[in-house]
Design a protein around this motif. Structure first.
Motif, PDB file in Angstrom:
ATOM      1  N   LEU A  54     -57.858 125.055  -5.676  1.00  0.00           N
ATOM      2  CA  LEU A  54     -58.893 126.053  -5.401  1.00  0.00           C
ATOM      3  C   LEU A  54     -59.556 126.533  -6.690  1.00  0.00           C
ATOM      4  CD1 LEU A  54     -57.197 128.196  -2.594  1.00  0.00           C
ATOM      5  CD2 LEU A  54     -59.030 126.506  -2.341  1.00  0.00           C
ATOM      6  N   TYR A  55     -58.770 126.693  -7.742  1.00  0.00           N
ATOM      7  CA  TYR A  55     -59.318 127.098  -9.033  1.00  0.00           C
ATOM      8  C   TYR A  55     -60.270 126.032  -9.569  1.00  0.00           C
ATOM      9  CZ  TYR A  55     -59.490 127.897 -14.092  1.00  0.00           C
ATOM     10  OH  TYR A  55     -59.916 128.064 -15.379  1.00  0.00           O
ATOM     11  N   VAL A  56     -59.850 124.767  -9.463  1.00  0.00           N
ATOM     12  CA  VAL A  56     -60.703 123.662  -9.927  1.00  0.00           C
ATOM     13  C   VAL A  56     -61.986 123.602  -9.114  1.00  0.00           C
ATOM     14  CG1 VAL A  56     -60.883 121.158 -10.155  1.00  0.00           C
ATOM     15  CG2 VAL A  56     -58.771 122.316 -10.810  1.00  0.00           C
ATOM     16  N   LEU A  57     -61.866 123.731  -7.784  1.00  0.00           N
ATOM     17  CA  LEU A  57     -63.050 123.673  -6.934  1.00  0.00           C
ATOM     18  C   LEU A  57     -64.001 124.823  -7.233  1.00  0.00           C
ATOM     19  CD1 LEU A  57     -61.547 122.658  -3.458  1.00  0.00           C
ATOM     20  CD2 LEU A  57     -62.773 121.220  -5.091  1.00  0.00           C
ATOM     21  N   TYR A  58     -63.461 125.986  -7.548  1.00  0.00           N
ATOM     22  CA  TYR A  58     -64.309 127.134  -7.888  1.00  0.00           C
ATOM     23  C   TYR A  58     -65.179 126.797  -9.098  1.00  0.00           C
ATOM     24  CZ  TYR A  58     -65.677 131.807  -9.394  1.00  0.00           C
ATOM     25  OH  TYR A  58     -66.402 132.911  -9.792  1.00  0.00           O
ATOM     26  N   ASN A  59     -64.572 126.231 -10.113  1.00  0.00           N
ATOM     27  CA  ASN A  59     -65.329 125.882 -11.312  1.00  0.00           C
ATOM     28  C   ASN A  59     -66.257 124.688 -11.078  1.00  0.00           C
ATOM     29  OD1 ASN A  59     -64.229 127.585 -13.765  1.00  0.00           O
ATOM     30  ND2 ASN A  59     -62.443 127.036 -12.557  1.00  0.00           N
ATOM     31  N   TRP A  60     -65.773 123.716 -10.298  1.00  0.00           N
ATOM     32  CA  TRP A  60     -66.584 122.523 -10.005  1.00  0.00           C
ATOM     33  C   TRP A  60     -67.816 122.913  -9.198  1.00  0.00           C
ATOM     34  CZ3 TRP A  60     -63.679 117.438  -8.412  1.00  0.00           C
ATOM     35  CH2 TRP A  60     -64.537 116.343  -8.604  1.00  0.00           C
ATOM     36  N   PHE A  61     -67.600 123.707  -8.163  1.00  0.00           N
ATOM     37  CA  PHE A  61     -68.731 124.190  -7.374  1.00  0.00           C
ATOM     38  C   PHE A  61     -69.700 124.976  -8.239  1.00  0.00           C
ATOM     39  CE2 PHE A  61     -66.454 124.363  -2.959  1.00  0.00           C
ATOM     40  CZ  PHE A  61     -66.330 122.987  -3.000  1.00  0.00           C
ATOM     41  N   GLY A  62     -69.158 125.779  -9.145  1.00  0.00           N
ATOM     42  CA  GLY A  62     -70.017 126.579 -10.007  1.00  0.00           C
ATOM     43  C   GLY A  62     -70.931 125.719 -10.864  1.00  0.00           C
ATOM     44  N   ASP A  63     -70.390 124.639 -11.427  1.00  0.00           N
ATOM     45  CA  ASP A  63     -71.218 123.731 -12.230  1.00  0.00           C
ATOM     46  C   ASP A  63     -72.289 123.060 -11.386  1.00  0.00           C
ATOM     47  OD1 ASP A  63     -69.702 124.390 -14.413  1.00  0.00           O
ATOM     48  OD2 ASP A  63     -68.564 122.510 -14.482  1.00  0.00           O
ATOM     49  N   THR A  64     -71.895 122.630 -10.180  1.00  0.00           N
ATOM     50  CA  THR A  64     -72.845 121.957  -9.288  1.00  0.00           C
ATOM     51  C   THR A  64     -73.947 122.910  -8.835  1.00  0.00           C
ATOM     52  OG1 THR A  64     -71.057 120.526  -8.509  1.00  0.00           O
ATOM     53  CG2 THR A  64     -73.058 120.596  -7.183  1.00  0.00           C
ATOM     54  N   ILE A  65     -73.565 124.135  -8.513  1.00  0.00           N
ATOM     55  CA  ILE A  65     -74.557 125.138  -8.106  1.00  0.00           C
ATOM     56  C   ILE A  65     -75.527 125.423  -9.248  1.00  0.00           C
ATOM     57  CG2 ILE A  65     -74.850 127.572  -7.487  1.00  0.00           C
ATOM     58  CD1 ILE A  65     -72.173 127.300  -5.942  1.00  0.00           C
ATOM     59  N   ASN A  66     -75.010 125.506 -10.460  1.00  0.00           N
ATOM     60  CA  ASN A  66     -75.866 125.751 -11.615  1.00  0.00           C
ATOM     61  C   ASN A  66     -76.861 124.609 -11.823  1.00  0.00           C
ATOM     62  OD1 ASN A  66     -76.505 127.274 -14.168  1.00  0.00           O
ATOM     63  ND2 ASN A  66     -75.797 125.355 -15.075  1.00  0.00           N
TER      64      ASN A  66
END
Length: 284
Positions: A54-66
């Motif tokens: 979940l921590y990894v997905l939070y950061n991964w999603f954040g990069d993709t959203i950016n």
């Protein structure tokens, strides 16, 4: 999603996220295998693996959203996202198809075979009827899980959530953002209630019905199908919650909102799987 119509294809740089996610999934795999075998470290490792993913997905999603919000995703990237989500859902269809096939094999092929004349010589008192607790003495007696009331309530909840997310999508396309936000929030809420009922159902199964993962082929197929489906509801709800946050933040427009569409596709897939599961596991 602030995608644009430029023909370029944005290629991101090297990413640590796939390796980090793999570490969490490996920890989860080892943890769950230890957990079902009653190892003391199984539960903590499983939870640690889930938290890490979940921590990894939070950061991964954040990069993709950016990347999306800064206009890097052109029309070609949007097409890639759609194909990727479609193939991902297809892989999930195959995943659940394997478990449904295992249930069919156990019920319609293995069970009649175990009740034939030759098997009667080994297990004289064995009755080849489904559900089955195996030859006498091998599996503790248990009570099967019927469709009333929780599974039926959960069916109504998921069907209702399919309606609310469809209304939300239509509202988004028509640029009614408040209506879209409210109905998406209702979808997330219905998914959370579903998980709460399923957790209670598992508690009831273990403590009152003596139905466990070790309860023969019935118990293993029941918990594998319903458990993995519950995990997918959790995953889909997490995606919808992230989309809800982005919608409130104003990331989407009436024309560019594939993050919403992808999560909605996944949620409808979860609904369809549950209908098959509801019939095959609770009624048949």
């Amino acid at each position: 999603m602030s995608s644009n119509s430029t023909p370029h294809y944005f290629v991101p740089g090297l990413s640590r996220h796939p390796v980090m996610a793999a570490i969490g999934l490996i920890a989860f795999g080892f943890g769950i295998s230890g957990w079902v075998n009653h190892a003391s470290w199984g539960g903590p490792m499983t939870l640690a693996g889930v938290a890490w993913v979940l921590y990894v997905l939070y950061n991964w999603f954040g990069d993709t959203i950016n990347e999306s919000n800064t206009g890097k995703n052109g029309v070609n990237v949007d097409i890639s996202y759609r194909w990727s989500m479609a193939w991902f859902i297809f892989s999930e269809v195959m995943f659940f198809g394997a478990f449904f096939a295992a249930l069919f094999y156990a019920r319609n092929i293995a069970m009649p075979w175990m009740g034939d004349v030759e098997s009667k010589l080994i297990w004289p008192n064995f009755q080849a009827v489904w559900p089955n607790d195996g030859p006498a003495g091998l599996v503790e007696k248990f009570t099967t899980m019927g469709p009333w009331p929780i599974p039926t309530i959960n069916t109504l909840l998921l069907l209702s959530s399919g309606v609310t997310i469809t209304i939300s999508h239509h509202a988004l396309v028509e640029n009614h953002m408040k209506k879209a936000t409210n109905f998406l929030a209702a979808t997330v809420f219905l998914g959370a209630i579903f998980l709460g009922f399923q957790a209670y159902e598992y508690y009831h199964a273990y403590h009152e019905l003596n139905l466990k993962l070790t309860s023969g082929i019935y118990g293993s197929t029941f918990f594998m199908l319903t458990g993995f489906h519950g995990f997918h509801v959790f995953l889909g709800g997490t995606m919808l919650a992230i989309v809800l946050r982005r919608m409130i933040r104003g990331d989407f427009t009436a024309k560019h909102h594939f993050a919403f569409e992808g999560a909605a596709w996944y949620w409808h897939f979860v609904d369809v799987v549950w209908l098959g599961l509801y019939i095959a596991v609770y009624w048949m």
